[in-house]
Write a protein that holds these residues in place. Structure first.
Motif, short mmCIF file in Angstrom:
data_model
loop_
_atom_site.label_atom_id
_atom_site.label_comp_id
_atom_site.label_asym_id
_atom_site.label_seq_id
_atom_site.Cartn_x
_atom_site.Cartn_y
_atom_site.Cartn_z
N ASN A 8 3.11 -9.41 32.11
CA ASN A 8 2.98 -10.72 32.74
C ASN A 8 1.51 -11.15 32.74
N LEU A 9 1.27 -12.38 33.20
CA LEU A 9 -0.08 -12.95 33.18
C LEU A 9 -1.07 -12.14 34.01
N GLU A 10 -0.63 -11.68 35.17
CA GLU A 10 -1.53 -10.92 36.05
C GLU A 10 -2.00 -9.64 35.37
N GLU A 177 -23.02 -5.07 17.82
CA GLU A 177 -22.40 -3.75 17.78
C GLU A 177 -20.88 -3.83 17.61
N ASP A 178 -20.28 -4.91 18.09
CA ASP A 178 -18.82 -4.97 18.12
C ASP A 178 -18.37 -6.42 18.05
N TRP A 179 -17.29 -6.65 17.34
CA TRP A 179 -16.71 -8.00 17.27
C TRP A 179 -15.21 -7.83 17.45
N HIS A 180 -14.66 -8.36 18.52
CA HIS A 180 -13.24 -8.17 18.82
C HIS A 180 -12.58 -9.53 18.98
N SER A 181 -11.70 -9.86 18.05
CA SER A 181 -11.00 -11.14 18.10
C SER A 181 -9.57 -10.92 18.55
N PHE A 182 -9.19 -11.58 19.65
CA PHE A 182 -7.78 -11.53 20.07
C PHE A 182 -7.30 -12.93 20.45
N GLY A 183 -7.65 -13.90 19.60
CA GLY A 183 -7.31 -15.29 19.83
C GLY A 183 -5.83 -15.56 19.94
N GLU A 184 -5.00 -14.74 19.27
CA GLU A 184 -3.56 -14.95 19.35
C GLU A 184 -3.04 -14.75 20.77
N ASN A 185 -3.80 -14.05 21.61
CA ASN A 185 -3.41 -13.85 23.01
C ASN A 185 -3.50 -15.14 23.82
N TYR A 186 -4.29 -16.09 23.32
CA TYR A 186 -4.46 -17.34 24.05
C TYR A 186 -3.15 -18.13 24.10
N ASP A 187 -2.37 -18.05 23.03
CA ASP A 187 -1.08 -18.74 23.00
C ASP A 187 -0.17 -18.21 24.11
N LYS A 188 -0.09 -16.89 24.25
CA LYS A 188 0.75 -16.29 25.31
C LYS A 188 0.23 -16.69 26.69
N THR A 189 -1.09 -16.73 26.81
CA THR A 189 -1.70 -17.11 28.09
C THR A 189 -1.36 -18.56 28.44
N LEU A 190 -1.48 -19.45 27.47
CA LEU A 190 -1.15 -20.87 27.70
C LEU A 190 0.31 -21.04 28.10
N MET A 191 1.20 -20.30 27.44
CA MET A 191 2.63 -20.40 27.77
C MET A 191 2.90 -19.89 29.18
N ALA A 192 2.19 -18.84 29.58
CA ALA A 192 2.34 -18.29 30.93
C ALA A 192 1.82 -19.29 31.97
N TRP A 193 0.68 -19.92 31.65
CA TRP A 193 0.15 -20.96 32.55
C TRP A 193 1.15 -22.11 32.67
N HIS A 194 1.69 -22.51 31.55
CA HIS A 194 2.66 -23.62 31.53
C HIS A 194 3.86 -23.31 32.39
N GLU A 195 4.37 -22.10 32.27
CA GLU A 195 5.53 -21.69 33.07
C GLU A 195 5.21 -21.70 34.56
N LYS A 196 4.05 -21.15 34.92
CA LYS A 196 3.66 -21.13 36.34
C LYS A 196 3.42 -22.53 36.88
N PHE A 197 2.80 -23.37 36.06
CA PHE A 197 2.54 -24.75 36.47
C PHE A 197 3.85 -25.47 36.79
N ASN A 198 4.84 -25.35 35.90
CA ASN A 198 6.14 -25.98 36.12
C ASN A 198 6.86 -25.40 37.33
#
Length: 202
Positions: A8-10, A177-198
């Protein structure tokens, strides 16, 4: 959020904060500077779970008030000092040095003209053996302006930096020293925000 092993989002949010703390290799007694400390989540997590002393700076009075109230409500006796201060003014704090510097989701708001000065400032207030973690939304191409729709509805005056822009800004200041990309996680986060908002709309 960082959704690896999160249900979950938390959990995803906790995972992200903890990933950042682990990448910073935080240890009890260290001094951590949080540039653009937002709603206080990073400061609380780092102080509570890693025993570090946290100083946070922000130019948002509302975010600062929220963060201070949150710390007060949680009744946490933690070494956290959050204040209203433009990060550029840190150049005028002689003698103050931090073991670690972190900035989460703030770099997108300073504009390309300030990328280099941001790096210089972070370097200035860091101990010689210290290092920084920069977390930002990025773009796959360099540009010097913001999409009009994004500018109007999401991030006024915001600019998403490219890998090239970040590297140029840090050139001869920091070693990457390090480059970590996890941009695809933003989509899941936005959907979780959307669900909580509604859910909480009423």
């Amino acid at each position: 959020g960082y959704w690896k092993d999160a249900k979950n989002l938390e959990e995803a949010q906790w995972n992200k904060l903890d990933l950042i703390c682990r990448k910073l290799k935080l240890k009890p007694g260290m001094k951590l500077l949080d540039i653009g400390c937002g709603w206080g989540g990073m400061a609380i997590h780092a102080a509570k779970h890693y025993g570090v002393e946290v100083e946070g700076v922000t130019i948002s009075q509302k975010q600062l008030d929220f963060a201070l109230e949150k710390i007060k409500k949680l009744n946490l006796d933690l070494p956290i000092n959050l204040k209203l201060l433009d990060y550029r003014d840190l150049l005028r704090t002689p003698g103050k040095r931090f073991d670690r510097v972190v900035s989460i989701g703030m770099f997108e708001h300073i504009g390309h003209k300030n990328y280099r000065s941001f790096m210089k400032t972070a370097n200035h207030i860091m101990k010689d053996e210290g290092f920084m973690l920069l977390h930002t939304i990025g773009s796959n191409r360099s540009k010097l302006n913001c999409d009009p729709w994004i500018n109007k509805y999401i991030f006024p005056n915001g600019e998403l930096p490219s890998a090239g822009q970040i590297a140029r800004a840090a050139d001869n200041i920091f070693k990457l020293e390090d480059w970590h990309s996890f941009g695809e996680n933003y989509d899941k986060t936005l959907m979780a925000w959307h669900e909580k908002f509604n859910t909480h709309w009423p």
